[in-house]
Design a protein around this motif. Structure first.
Motif, PDB file in Angstrom:
ATOM      1  N   UNK A   1      53.897  23.446  14.134  1.00 32.55           N
ATOM      2  CA  UNK A   1      53.901  24.365  12.609  1.00 32.55           C
ATOM      3  C   UNK A   1      52.641  25.387  12.796  1.00 32.55           C
ATOM      4  N   UNK A   2      51.812  25.293  13.568  1.00 33.77           N
ATOM      5  CA  UNK A   2      50.652  26.355  13.638  1.00 33.77           C
ATOM      6  C   UNK A   2      51.217  27.641  14.129  1.00 33.77           C
TER       7      UNK A   2
ATOM      8  N   UNK B   1      40.966  23.906  12.068  1.00 31.02           N
ATOM      9  CA  UNK B   1      42.061  24.381  11.430  1.00 31.02           C
ATOM     10  C   UNK B   1      41.381  24.968  10.139  1.00 31.02           C
ATOM     11  N   UNK B   2      40.664  24.202   9.665  1.00 29.26           N
ATOM     12  CA  UNK B   2      40.141  24.535   8.259  1.00 29.26           C
ATOM     13  C   UNK B   2      39.270  25.766   8.341  1.00 29.26           C
ATOM     14  N   UNK B   3      38.338  25.780   9.528  1.00 30.77           N
ATOM     15  CA  UNK B   3      37.688  26.963   9.730  1.00 30.77           C
ATOM     16  C   UNK B   3      38.457  28.182   9.723  1.00 30.77           C
ATOM     17  N   UNK B   4      39.573  28.070  10.385  1.00 32.55           N
ATOM     18  CA  UNK B   4      40.359  29.242  10.429  1.00 32.55           C
ATOM     19  C   UNK B   4      41.292  29.690   9.362  1.00 32.55           C
ATOM     20  N   UNK B   5      40.853  28.993   8.207  1.00 31.84           N
ATOM     21  CA  UNK B   5      41.505  29.306   6.891  1.00 31.84           C
ATOM     22  C   UNK B   5      42.767  28.675   6.551  1.00 31.84           C
ATOM     23  N   UNK B   6      43.262  27.662   7.325  1.00 33.00           N
ATOM     24  CA  UNK B   6      44.508  26.853   6.760  1.00 33.00           C
ATOM     25  C   UNK B   6      44.005  25.952   5.568  1.00 33.00           C
TER      26      UNK B   6
ATOM     27  N   UNK C   1      40.850  14.726  14.419  1.00 36.68           N
ATOM     28  CA  UNK C   1      39.628  15.091  13.395  1.00 36.68           C
ATOM     29  C   UNK C   1      39.311  16.318  13.792  1.00 36.68           C
ATOM     30  N   UNK C   2      38.569  16.682  14.910  1.00 37.80           N
ATOM     31  CA  UNK C   2      38.298  17.880  15.304  1.00 37.80           C
ATOM     32  C   UNK C   2      39.014  19.253  15.472  1.00 37.80           C
ATOM     33  N   UNK C   3      40.546  18.808  15.778  1.00 39.44           N
ATOM     34  CA  UNK C   3      41.361  19.952  15.678  1.00 39.44           C
ATOM     35  C   UNK C   3      41.579  20.317  14.064  1.00 39.44           C
ATOM     36  N   UNK C   4      41.776  19.320  13.230  1.00 39.03           N
ATOM     37  CA  UNK C   4      41.777  19.711  11.644  1.00 39.03           C
ATOM     38  C   UNK C   4      40.641  20.608  11.234  1.00 39.03           C
ATOM     39  N   UNK C   5      39.474  20.042  11.708  1.00 40.40           N
ATOM     40  CA  UNK C   5      38.126  20.818  11.216  1.00 40.40           C
ATOM     41  C   UNK C   5      38.295  22.202  11.509  1.00 40.40           C
TER      42      UNK C   5
END
Length: 240
Positions: free
Chosen positions: A154-155, A186-191, A180-184
């Protein structure tokens, strides 16, 4: 990022949402909101209505009432494919990997609906396991690799809001750490991410805020910074 968004208009607003499976009334007036750039979790026991809430947002239940607003648009009556085209990416609990397609074909399957999605190369940087397995059939992957693929798929689409349903369920701790590392990142990228999760440690490592769901409605909410002071109360809600 959380503090900067305190006054932001909600990206997603769920208002008095009711939903049914056949004759069974499952959601009883869900109310919550998610602001741009936040990670928000729905916590609760099995059967509380958390996954049903995600399905209702995506329009996959035949009967629902109430209002779901995304980026200012009411999603009522839209088909699931049109809701996805508004910019919502849904990663279901059952993952939905195509057995007849390899990893790369699975990644390329969903259409790009908005600008700003990740490239295949960026996705492989996020999930190196998928690069190694890119020519493997989707169902020949381990459970953890299948979960990575389900999120990765979905990315590319350009979705601004990601709905992740139990992404760590049944996975080994080392794989949970990678997700967990991947979601962090994604959050940094603005998702913006709405997360249904049973793993409290995983949820509190990522989320800005939590809503507690019981009996198909939100019964409590709290900022992540208040979780440690409320641990006894949360554990009583979750029955742990």
């Amino acid at each position: 990022m959380h503090d900067a968004n305190v006054t932001a208009s909600p990206l997603l607003k769920v208002d008095r949402l009711n939903a049914w499976y056949g004759e069974s009334h499952v959601l009883h007036g869900m109310n919550f909101e998610v602001r741009p750039g936040e990670v928000v979790t729905l916590l609760g026991r099995n059967g509380a209505g958390k996954s049903t809430t995600l399905r209702s947002i995506m329009g996959t239940l035949s009967k629902r009432t109430g209002k779901v607003t995304f980026a200012g648009r009411d999603l009522a009556g839209l088909r699931p494919d049109l809701i996805a085209r508004e910019g919502i990416g849904y990663c279901p609990e059952e993952r939905g990997i195509f057995a007849s397609l390899n990893v790369e074909e699975n990644l390329e399957m969903p259409p790009v609906v908005k600008k700003g999605g990740m490239t295949i190369e960026e996705i492989y940087q996020l999930f190196p396991n998928l690069l190694e397995r890119r020519k493997s059939p989707g169902t020949k992957l381990s459970g953890g690799e299948q979960q990575m693929l389900a999120i990765a798929r979905i990315l590319r689409t350009g979705a601004a809001l990601l709905l992740l349903d139990e992404p760590t369920e049944g996975l080994a701790p080392v794989i949970v750490q990678k997700i967990e590392e991947a979601v962090k990142i994604l959050k940094q990228r603005g998702f913006t991410i709405l997360l249904v999760e049973q793993n409290l440690q995983f949820a509190t490592a990522l989320a800005d805020r939590h809503y507690v769901v019981e009996g198909g409605r939100v019964i409590d909410s709290m900022d992540n910074r208040d979780v440690q002071h409320s641990m006894d109360k949360i554990q009583s809600y979750l029955g742990v």
